[in-house]
Design an enzyme around this catalytic site. Structure first.
Site, PDB file in Angstrom:
ATOM      1  N   SER A  35       0.852  -1.179   0.000  1.00 50.17           N
ATOM      2  CA  SER A  35       0.000   0.000   0.000  1.00 50.17           C
ATOM      3  C   SER A  35       0.891   1.233   0.000  1.00 50.17           C
ATOM      4  CB  SER A  35      -0.882  -0.043   1.254  1.00 50.17           C
ATOM      5  OG  SER A  35      -1.643   1.123   1.362  1.00 50.17           O
TER       6      SER A  35
ATOM      7  N   LEU B 288      -2.625   2.204  -4.445  1.00 46.51           N
ATOM      8  CA  LEU B 288      -2.384   3.639  -4.235  1.00 46.51           C
ATOM      9  C   LEU B 288      -3.490   4.229  -3.384  1.00 46.51           C
ATOM     10  CD1 LEU B 288      -1.453   4.876  -7.841  1.00 46.51           C
ATOM     11  CD2 LEU B 288       0.087   4.061  -6.017  1.00 46.51           C
TER      12      LEU B 288
ATOM     13  N   ASN C 188     -10.429   5.306   1.183  1.00 44.61           N
ATOM     14  CA  ASN C 188     -10.726   5.484   2.617  1.00 44.61           C
ATOM     15  C   ASN C 188     -11.858   6.494   2.849  1.00 44.61           C
ATOM     16  OD1 ASN C 188      -7.370   4.872   3.027  1.00 44.61           O
ATOM     17  ND2 ASN C 188      -8.833   3.746   4.277  1.00 44.61           N
TER      18      ASN C 188
ATOM     19  N   GLU D 157     -11.322   0.793  -3.746  1.00 44.71           N
ATOM     20  CA  GLU D 157     -11.694   0.408  -2.390  1.00 44.71           C
ATOM     21  C   GLU D 157     -12.334   1.587  -1.644  1.00 44.71           C
ATOM     22  OE1 GLU D 157      -8.228  -1.017  -0.355  1.00 44.71           O
ATOM     23  OE2 GLU D 157      -9.302  -1.386   1.506  1.00 44.71           O
TER      24      GLU D 157
ATOM     25  N   LYS E 233     -10.260  -7.640   7.122  1.00 43.87           N
ATOM     26  CA  LYS E 233      -9.339  -7.279   8.205  1.00 43.87           C
ATOM     27  C   LYS E 233      -9.932  -7.838   9.482  1.00 43.87           C
ATOM     28  CE  LYS E 233      -7.756  -2.780   6.469  1.00 43.87           C
ATOM     29  NZ  LYS E 233      -8.115  -1.353   6.474  1.00 43.87           N
TER      30      LYS E 233
ATOM     31  N   GLY F 299      -4.466  -4.644   5.664  1.00 43.09           N
ATOM     32  CA  GLY F 299      -3.417  -4.432   6.668  1.00 43.09           C
ATOM     33  C   GLY F 299      -3.686  -3.158   7.427  1.00 43.09           C
TER      34      GLY F 299
HETATM   35  O1  NPG Z   1       0.132  -2.554   4.724  1.00 48.05           O
HETATM   36  O2  NPG Z   1      -0.536  -2.666   6.778  1.00 48.05           O
HETATM   37  C1  NPG Z   1      -0.538  -2.142   5.665  1.00 48.05           C
HETATM   38  C2  NPG Z   1      -1.381  -0.918   5.471  1.00 48.05           C
HETATM   39  C3  NPG Z   1      -2.347  -1.066   4.387  1.00 48.05           C
HETATM   40  O3  NPG Z   1      -3.221   0.876   3.436  1.00 48.05           O
HETATM   41  C4  NPG Z   1      -3.263   0.098   4.330  1.00 48.05           C
HETATM   42  N1  NPG Z   1      -4.112   0.209   5.333  1.00 48.05           N
HETATM   43  O4  NPG Z   1      -7.215   1.728   4.821  1.00 48.05           O
HETATM   44  O5  NPG Z   1      -6.510  -0.229   4.514  1.00 48.05           O
HETATM   45  C5  NPG Z   1      -6.334   0.905   4.896  1.00 48.05           C
HETATM   46  C6  NPG Z   1      -4.998   1.313   5.419  1.00 48.05           C
HETATM   47  C7  NPG Z   1      -4.958   1.852   6.788  1.00 48.05           C
HETATM   48  C8  NPG Z   1      -3.793   2.392   7.193  1.00 48.05           C
HETATM   49  C9  NPG Z   1      -5.999   1.805   7.636  1.00 48.05           C
HETATM   50  C10 NPG Z   1      -3.685   2.925   8.433  1.00 48.05           C
HETATM   51  C11 NPG Z   1      -5.879   2.312   8.894  1.00 48.05           C
HETATM   52  C12 NPG Z   1      -4.746   2.884   9.286  1.00 48.05           C
END
Ligand code: NPG
Length: 377
Positions: free
Chosen positions: A139, A166, A195, A218, A267, A295
């Site tokens: 990511s 991205l 997000n 997403e 998740k 993640g």
């Molecule tokens: O590789 O652990 C990883 C992060 C992947 O982008 C990622 N996570 O929205 O999925 C998401 C995002 C995230 C990051 C969510 C930080 C919450 C906090």
């Protein structure tokens, strides 16, 4: 098992580079680790779980202080009072508390780890892993400019990652996607994650992503608005994938049936635990809906469990199960996750040791502590 103690460790791990999303910018991962001790059939056992909540309530309503509070005052007392706790019983015992899925998931994970360590079984075997290695994606946060973004993406392509994701937001979407698509080539796996940064008024704008042959987009809209995602799914050819919206297996089924999502980010923390995550996986497999493992900037503790989950047969899209060094110069476990070579380029090996299969480094948990451990008995 009979739980004897639940200890909360709040640590801060510096990130190798800041991670920016549509909801904020992080330079360190502040995280709550859960360590349980207890008696399993007359033998002492211990287990670790990671609470994926962030330091501030920007991605989800849960955050570190809130998780610590609800564990300390509600969840831990209920588990410590129970005569017998199994991973399977944790969700039932904690059902009286509304929500707080990330806090509950961390406790369930720690109990499951302790149980499996006692029986000598790995988490992958327990889940029903179908493979020894899982495909990894990475990511990529929002960059200050396109050149910086392309340099970061190149480094991940060189490292072997099998899919690039991205982060996008209004004002940072079409241009970065076009530039990265040109860099990595027409066939390389590429997806975007908003997000919740867009609204239903942006559908025409998001349609302009279609020519870039993305694996998926997403969570463009707020988590409660399943209907807006249905509208989008009808309006664009890029598959829509839900993350934040999917809080349990029933919502997953509903969103699939309504046509809001044709692929799902799973998740464990977001859905209340690995057992619920497996249920979502099983339903999606039966419905032929591909899933991938999300993640949350996990330490090696949560990463180990995610990699085991991602080995289930329905995880047909590479996940955000990146190597430890994507985020941390040093991981909190003795066996940091490292990408494989040759035929395992871009893959991580599923741990095979008992439980989560990794050894937590007590020295680092101590060194990185933000507060004295909170021991609940
Ligand atoms: O590789 O652990 C990883 C992060 C992947 O982008 C990622 N996570 O929205 O999925 C998401 C995002 C995230 C990051 C969510 C930080 C919450 C906090």
């Amino acid at each position: 098992m009979k739980l004897e103690s639940i200890t909360l460790h709040r640590i801060a791990m510096p990130l190798v580079r800041p991670f920016e999303t549509s909801f904020g910018r992080q330079t360190a991962r502040v995280v709550l680790l859960v360590h349980v001790r207890g008696d399993v059939d007359g033998a002492a056992s211990e287990g670790w779980g990671e609470c994926v909540a962030m330091d501030a309530p920007l991605y989800s309503s849960e955050y570190v202080d809130g998780c610590e509070h609800v564990i300390r005052h509600y969840l831990a007392p209920a588990l410590l009072a129970a005569a017998d706790v199994t991973a399977d019983s944790v969700a039932r015992t904690l059902k009286f508390v509304v929500g707080h899925r990330m806090a509950k998931a961390a406790l369930e994970a720690a109990v499951l780890d302790a149980e499996l360590r006692a029986s000598g079984m790995s988490l992958g075997t327990y889940f029903g892993a179908a493979t020894d290695w899982v495909d990894c994606g990475v990511s990529v946060g929002i960059s200050p400019d396109i050149d910086t973004l392309l340099a970061e993406v190149s480094s991940y392509v060189d490292a072997g990652y099998r899919r690039i994701k991205l982060k996008i937001k209004p004002g940072w979407d079409l241009a970065p996607v076009a530039a990265v698509r040109a860099l990595i080539g027409a066939d390389a796996a590429l997806q975007v994650d908003a997000n919740t940064a867009y609204t239903v008024d942006d559908i025409d704008h998001l349609r302009q992503l279609d020519p870039f042959n993305l694996l998926l987009i997403e969570q463009p809209f707020v988590e409660e608005d399943i209907a807006a995602h249905v509208l989008l799914a009808h309006a664009i050819t890029t598959p829509v994938c839900l993350d934040e919206s999917i809080v349990n297996v029933d919502v997953a089924i509903d969103a699939i049936e309504r046509g809001a999502t044709s692929v799902i980010n799973i998740k464990a923390g977001r859905v209340g635990g690995y057992l619920e995550a497996v249920r979502i996986h099983d339903v999606c497999l039966a419905l032929d809906v591909p899933v991938w493992c999300g993640g949350m900037l996990e330490t090696g503790i949560g990463r180990a469990a995610n990699v085991a989950l991602a080995a289930l047969p329905g995880f047909s899209v590479p996940g955000d199960t990146s190597a430890s060094d994507r985020y941390f110069a040093e991981d909190v476990i003795e066996e940091p996750f490292i990408l494989g070579n040759d035929e395992h380029r871009g893959q991580l090996r599923v741990p095979t040791g008992p439980g989560i299969g990794v050894t937590v480094r007590d020295d680092l948990v101590r060194d990185w502590a933000l507060a004295a451990p909170l021991v609940l008995v």
